[in-house]
Design a protein around this motif. Structure first.
Motif, PDB file in Angstrom:
ATOM      1  N   VAL A  69       0.862  -1.185   0.000  1.00 14.96           N
ATOM      2  CA  VAL A  69       0.000   0.000   0.000  1.00 14.96           C
ATOM      3  C   VAL A  69       0.894   1.228   0.000  1.00 14.96           C
ATOM      4  N   HIS A  70       0.686   2.106  -0.969  1.00  8.01           N
ATOM      5  CA  HIS A  70       1.355   3.408  -0.976  1.00  8.01           C
ATOM      6  C   HIS A  70       0.269   4.476  -0.862  1.00  8.01           C
ATOM      7  N   ALA A  71       0.540   5.487  -0.061  1.00  2.74           N
ATOM      8  CA  ALA A  71      -0.489   6.499   0.173  1.00  2.74           C
ATOM      9  C   ALA A  71       0.132   7.842   0.500  1.00  2.74           C
TER      10      ALA A  71
ATOM     11  N   LEU B 255      -4.472   6.892  -2.290  1.00  6.34           N
ATOM     12  CA  LEU B 255      -4.099   5.565  -1.797  1.00  6.34           C
ATOM     13  C   LEU B 255      -4.128   4.544  -2.926  1.00  6.34           C
ATOM     14  N   PHE B 256      -3.088   3.700  -2.981  1.00  8.44           N
ATOM     15  CA  PHE B 256      -2.944   2.684  -4.013  1.00  8.44           C
ATOM     16  C   PHE B 256      -2.646   1.335  -3.370  1.00  8.44           C
ATOM     17  N   THR B 257      -3.054   0.257  -4.058  1.00 13.44           N
ATOM     18  CA  THR B 257      -2.736  -1.095  -3.594  1.00 13.44           C
ATOM     19  C   THR B 257      -2.150  -1.915  -4.739  1.00 13.44           C
TER      20      THR B 257
ATOM     21  N   MET C 266       8.580   7.879   1.181  1.00 11.25           N
ATOM     22  CA  MET C 266       8.425   7.323  -0.161  1.00 11.25           C
ATOM     23  C   MET C 266       9.100   5.962  -0.253  1.00 11.25           C
ATOM     24  N   GLY C 267       8.413   4.983  -0.842  1.00 14.17           N
ATOM     25  CA  GLY C 267       9.017   3.687  -1.092  1.00 14.17           C
ATOM     26  C   GLY C 267       9.757   3.695  -2.416  1.00 14.17           C
ATOM     27  N   ALA C 268      10.787   2.866  -2.532  1.00 19.68           N
ATOM     28  CA  ALA C 268      11.590   2.847  -3.758  1.00 19.68           C
ATOM     29  C   ALA C 268      10.753   2.484  -4.978  1.00 19.68           C
ATOM     30  N   GLN C 269       9.668   1.720  -4.780  1.00 21.96           N
ATOM     31  CA  GLN C 269       8.839   1.265  -5.898  1.00 21.96           C
ATOM     32  C   GLN C 269       7.596   2.135  -6.093  1.00 21.96           C
ATOM     33  N   PHE C 270       7.621   3.396  -5.603  1.00 24.46           N
ATOM     34  CA  PHE C 270       6.411   4.211  -5.630  1.00 24.46           C
ATOM     35  C   PHE C 270       5.889   4.450  -7.043  1.00 24.46           C
TER      36      PHE C 270
END
Length: 418
Positions: free
Chosen positions: A225-227, A238-240, A304-308
């Motif tokens: 989950v990135h948000a 929000l994304f899944t 932030m995640g590396a795979q955003f």
């Protein structure tokens, strides 16, 4: 293609990183994401020849090698010095826990030079980055998470070993421990009490580990989950998605992932972040346990995640763009996430693919075919980061990957043929 929204080109962005990890595709992705919209982008880099420093969308680099062991006051002073050199309020984009925690805990010193989300509790980011802190928050708010123990002495390790159900997983308790001498090299599976006690002899009088319930990979799926959470009362972006491969296999960073709509997981993440009052970009790792049908929260990265760049809405919004729009007072357009979008990290997905084929593991929710693919490094409009990555990665990187793979293969063979 022109976007359907307009960013404020007078407000730059700054990629902030602490520690030595020059091959970071997430930073390159953020530079491209905002740079393509006309935002002046700056970055903290380890040296002058990192992939991020090579991007055509980078307005300026600040060569500032750090280890993560420096006093916070020194890091804040260095960051403020960079802010004064840029000369105008700048959106901060941290790429690691150390940077995210530093910004949250020193908001007063950074205010005026920089723009960043603010939370009521400046210690929340540190709590979320800690395996123990996250576990405590999950228990407090009723969020499923693997069972865990946090031994504070060798005697507590021995007591755990006598009663535990093996296998278990050992991890470093605090995210910051990777900058020092970690108790374990990463996520480490332990098969019996004898193995645990042998490892524990090297942990010293205060073991800095978490001993966690093992979720069998053949009975689990890894979800992302990135948000972006803005001010209270605003709707989050929000994304899944589902992780198909990681490196090291089943326990490392994302090598290949797909966008998959998961309303149940999205609702869980939204409720948890609202309950704890989180603001900013979040990267959450969940594992679906088929044995009890529950999603269990493993990691909460308050940055932030590396795979955003896996996630971009149909309106062209990712979490980095959402943050820039929000902090500059602009409206964030709302739109759904396109199903089947794929993200591939070229330099680690090939060894991951070979390892997963050997194991026979598959992810049932992954689409049979990608609707679109974004590569972490290669981009037609920005080629230099890709070739810079190759130059720095091929020899030492390939050797390191193969050493990791062979080590894990030997461990697996010992388990299968004791």
């Amino acid at each position: 293609m022109k976007s359907a929204f307009a960013v404020d080109p007078a407000v730059p962005g700054l990629i902030v990183k602490i520690g030595n990890y020059p091959l970071h595709h997430g930073g390159v992705g953020a530079i491209r994401s905002l740079g393509r919209l006309g935002v002046p982008m700056y970055a903290v880099t380890e040296d002058r020849h990192t992939p991020a420093a090579a991007s055509r969308y980078l307005r300026g680099r600040f060569v500032w090698p750090t280890t993560g062991l420096e006093p916070a006051e020194r890091l804040v002073e260095g960051l403020c010095r960079i802010g004064r050199r840029i000369g105008r309020p700048t959106v901060l984009i941290p790429t690691d826990e150390e940077a995210a925690v530093l910004i949250a805990e020193h908001a007063a010193e950074l205010d005026g030079l920089f723009l960043f989300p603010r939370t009521d509790d400046p210690g929340l980011s540190r709590h979320l980055a800690s395996k123990q802190g996250l576990h405590e928050l999950c228990v407090r708010h009723g969020v499923p998470t693997p069972l865990a123990a946090f031994p504070d002495s060798p005697e507590e390790v021995e007591k755990f070993a006598a009663d535990a159900r093996f296998p278990v997983v050992a991890k470093n308790r605090e995210a910051f421990e990777r900058r020092r001498t970690p108790a374990v090299p990463g996520t480490t599976r332990i098969d019996d009490a004898e193995e645990l006690l042998a490892l524990a002899r090297g942990w010293g009088p205060r073991p800095g580990v978490i001993l966690q319930e093992y979720l069998p990979r053949e009975e689990a799926e890894d979800w992302i989950v990135h948000a972006y959470f803005g001010a209270a009362g605003t709707e989050p972006v929000l994304f899944t998605g589902v992780k198909v491969r990681s490196w090291p296999p089943h326990a490392g960073m994302t090598a290949c992932a797909y966008v998959v709509d998961n309303p149940e997981l999205a609702a869980m993440a939204r409720r948890f972040c609202a309950a704890i009052g989180f603001r900013g970009i979040a990267d959450l790792d969940w594992r679906y346990d088929r044995r009890d049908g529950r999603y269990k929260l493993l990691d909460f990265n308050p940055r932030m995640g590396a795979q955003f760049r896996l996630f971009e809405s149909e309106a062209g919004i990712d979490v980095v763009r959402a943050q820039h729009l929000d902090l500059t007072g602009r409206e964030i357009p709302r739109a759904g996430q396109p199903e089947g979008r794929r993200f591939v990290v070229e330099n680690i997905d090939l060894p991951a693919l070979l390892a997963y084929r050997r194991s026979g593991y598959t992810t049932p929710h992954a689409p049979a075919r990608a609707g679109a693919t974004e590569l972490a490094w290669l981009a037609a409009d920005d080629l230099r980061p890709f070739f810079t990555m190759l130059a720095r990665f091929v020899r030492p990187g390939a050797r390191h990957l193969m050493q990791m793979y062979r080590s894990r293969r030997r461990t697996a063979m010992r388990r299968e043929h004791p």
